[in-house]
Design a protein around this motif. Structure first.
Motif, PDB file in Angstrom:
ATOM      1  N   MET A  16      34.928  22.468  20.015  1.00  0.00           N
ATOM      2  CA  MET A  16      35.236  21.959  21.222  1.00  0.00           C
ATOM      3  C   MET A  16      37.054  22.390  22.550  1.00  0.00           C
ATOM      4  O   MET A  16      36.581  21.703  23.690  1.00  0.00           O
ATOM      5  N   MET A 341      22.592  15.516  19.299  1.00  0.00           N
ATOM      6  CA  MET A 341      23.481  14.920  20.468  1.00  0.00           C
ATOM      7  C   MET A 341      25.045  15.444  19.889  1.00  0.00           C
ATOM      8  O   MET A 341      26.019  15.858  21.047  1.00  0.00           O
ATOM      9  N   THR A 342      25.779  16.143  18.908  1.00  0.00           N
ATOM     10  CA  THR A 342      26.766  16.536  18.519  1.00  0.00           C
ATOM     11  C   THR A 342      27.006  18.087  19.400  1.00  0.00           C
ATOM     12  O   THR A 342      27.730  18.705  19.872  1.00  0.00           O
ATOM     13  N   ARG A 344      24.535  18.557  21.956  1.00  0.00           N
ATOM     14  CA  ARG A 344      24.903  18.476  23.189  1.00  0.00           C
ATOM     15  C   ARG A 344      26.423  18.103  23.791  1.00  0.00           C
ATOM     16  O   ARG A 344      26.354  18.110  24.955  1.00  0.00           O
ATOM     17  N   TRP A 345      27.081  17.500  22.988  1.00  0.00           N
ATOM     18  CA  TRP A 345      28.548  17.770  23.608  1.00  0.00           C
ATOM     19  C   TRP A 345      29.345  18.124  23.951  1.00  0.00           C
ATOM     20  O   TRP A 345      29.796  18.276  24.024  1.00  0.00           O
ATOM     21  N   GLY A 348      28.069  19.944  26.663  1.00  0.00           N
ATOM     22  CA  GLY A 348      28.115  19.523  27.506  1.00  0.00           C
ATOM     23  C   GLY A 348      29.476  19.086  28.238  1.00  0.00           C
ATOM     24  O   GLY A 348      29.869  20.041  29.090  1.00  0.00           O
ATOM     25  N   GLU A 349      30.447  20.133  26.964  1.00  0.00           N
ATOM     26  CA  GLU A 349      31.970  20.015  26.894  1.00  0.00           C
ATOM     27  C   GLU A 349      31.767  21.456  27.395  1.00  0.00           C
ATOM     28  O   GLU A 349      32.884  21.836  29.027  1.00  0.00           O
ATOM     29  N   TYR A 356      33.234  15.398  27.471  1.00  0.00           N
ATOM     30  CA  TYR A 356      33.425  15.170  26.218  1.00  0.00           C
ATOM     31  C   TYR A 356      33.574  13.839  25.490  1.00  0.00           C
ATOM     32  O   TYR A 356      35.668  13.908  26.083  1.00  0.00           O
ATOM     33  N   THR A 357      34.142  12.217  25.683  1.00  0.00           N
ATOM     34  CA  THR A 357      34.802  11.460  25.393  1.00  0.00           C
ATOM     35  C   THR A 357      34.422  10.828  24.009  1.00  0.00           C
ATOM     36  O   THR A 357      33.326  11.226  22.913  1.00  0.00           O
ATOM     37  N   TRP A 358      35.352   9.737  23.777  1.00  0.00           N
ATOM     38  CA  TRP A 358      34.847   9.637  22.271  1.00  0.00           C
ATOM     39  C   TRP A 358      35.956   7.283  21.663  1.00  0.00           C
ATOM     40  O   TRP A 358      36.190   7.349  22.744  1.00  0.00           O
TER      41      TRP A 358
END
Length: 375
Positions: A16, A341-342, A344-345, A348-349, A356-358
């Motif tokens: 990430m 989704m992990t 995909r996140w 996406g980044e 990626y947001t949280w």
């Protein structure tokens, strides 16, 4: 001096961080001993034989501008801003992200720990060689132990499985959610036995799966960097090592020692926001702007209890159990969605830095001042 950000570790936090930096045009080198990215949240499935391979090619996850280097760090030299690899190669860095992960805890002779890919490979092999009726033991009371026990019991119904826990299962869950976990484990064929297991006297079983906590590499300690009692790299609230303006940390092998951050557990749900935030603060430092306090929290936690059952404990931002929890098939589906989704996140980044947001973390009282953060 090289301006490259060297990231040690190719797990959730490291990947990430690499993607966020590369997407903003910052030179990045990701150093990892792993040939492929391991989805650690899938290792219980691989161990039990219900998943063919939990790994993913790095090329499908990383921004194309990330330079990938196979290797393992042996020492960090902050004075010269260099990292020496086990191979003898020396790397210069402008910034360093310490994201070497966990999974190096002590495992008693005769047991195997499936919390890393190499251990999961060995565990999978041992399980496949069991004769009908041979017993399986899982030691531990956390999320890893519960998922490994349920998945393995479902895959090996002819082999009695006992889960040994020193105290309450998943102690941060509410009593109601924990009762649901116990029902799900019984339904999966898992017998739960409470009591401390002596590492020198393992339960009698054909295979003992050791899931009694994570250890971390001692790289930071060997390099003279500040660590906590467990050997995790000590960070301030900006994810930077105090006194080292070019070294940041993220993930299981790092811990924020400033007040108010004790709620963050060793999990990918902590690691990915930490990796992204560490990268963000490197970008701010390079631009000459003040760093941001780390701010991440939680909404809930999903637990797999086999392919058709699961549990969801809803949480406050500071990882405290709410009264609401979910069980059964719907919980299993939600768990599967989040596991997918992990990736995909991360992807996406890789496509767009900052995508990626949280969830936000709990309100800090008192709020740290910028002067404290920079000390």
């Amino acid at each position: 001096m090289d301006t490259t950000a060297v990231i040690l570790g190719g797990g959730y936090a490291g990947v990430m961080a690499a993607n966020r930096l590369a997407g903003q045009g910052h030179p990045v080198m990701l150093v990892t001993p792993d040939e492929r990215f391991t989805q650690r949240i899938r290792l219980h499935e691989y161990t039990a034989g219900t998943r063919a391979d939990p790994r993913v090619d790095y090329a499908t996850l990383l921004n194309p501008k990330v330079q990938l280097l196979a290797g393992r760090a042996e020492a960090i030299r902050p004075v010269t801003r260099t990292v020496r690899l086990v191979s003898g190669v020396r790397l210069d860095y402008g910034y360093l992200v310490y994201a070497v992960g966990s999974g190096e805890g002590r495992v008693p002779p005769g047991a195997v720990a499936p919390d890393r890919f190499s251990g999961a490979v060995e565990a999978r092999t041992r399980l496949s060689r069991l004769a009908p009726g041979e017993r399986i033991a899982v030691v531990g009371g956390g999320l890893t132990a519960v998922e490994v026990a349920a998945e393995t019991a479902g895959a090996y119904p002819e082999n009695p499985l006992t889960l040994y826990t020193a105290g309450n299962l998943v102690p941060h869950f509410s009593a109601g959610a924990r009762a649901g976990l116990l029902r799900g484990l019984r339904s999966a064929g898992v017998r739960v036995q409470t009591g401390t297991v002596n590492p020198d006297r393992l339960p009698e079983a054909g295979v003992v799966l050791w899931c009694a906590g994570f250890g971390v590499p001692q790289l930071a300690a060997r390099s003279g960097l500040p660590v906590d009692a467990a050997g995790r790299l000590a960070l301030d609230a900006t994810l930077r090592v105090p006194g080292q303006d070019r070294i940041y940390g993220a993930g299981d092998a790092a811990v924020i020692t400033d007040p108010g951050y004790g709620y963050l557990p060793m999990t990918c749900a902590s690691a990915m926001p930490m990796g992204a935030e560490a990268a963000g603060n490197i970008l701010r430092s390079a631009a000459g702007t003040p760093p941001a306090r780390h701010n991440s929290g939680f909404l809930g936690q999903c637990v797999s209890l086999g392919r058709r059952d699961g549990a969801v404990q809803f949480l406050t931002a500071d990882y405290t159990a709410r009264s609401f929890h979910l069980h059964g098939r719907s919980a299993a589906v939600l768990k599967e969605v989040l596991c997918r989704m992990t990736l995909r996140w991360i992807r996406g980044e890789a496509k767009k830095s900052g995508a990626y947001t949280w969830p936000a973390g709990p309100r800090m009282t008192p709020e740290p001042s910028p002067q404290v953060l920079w000390s």
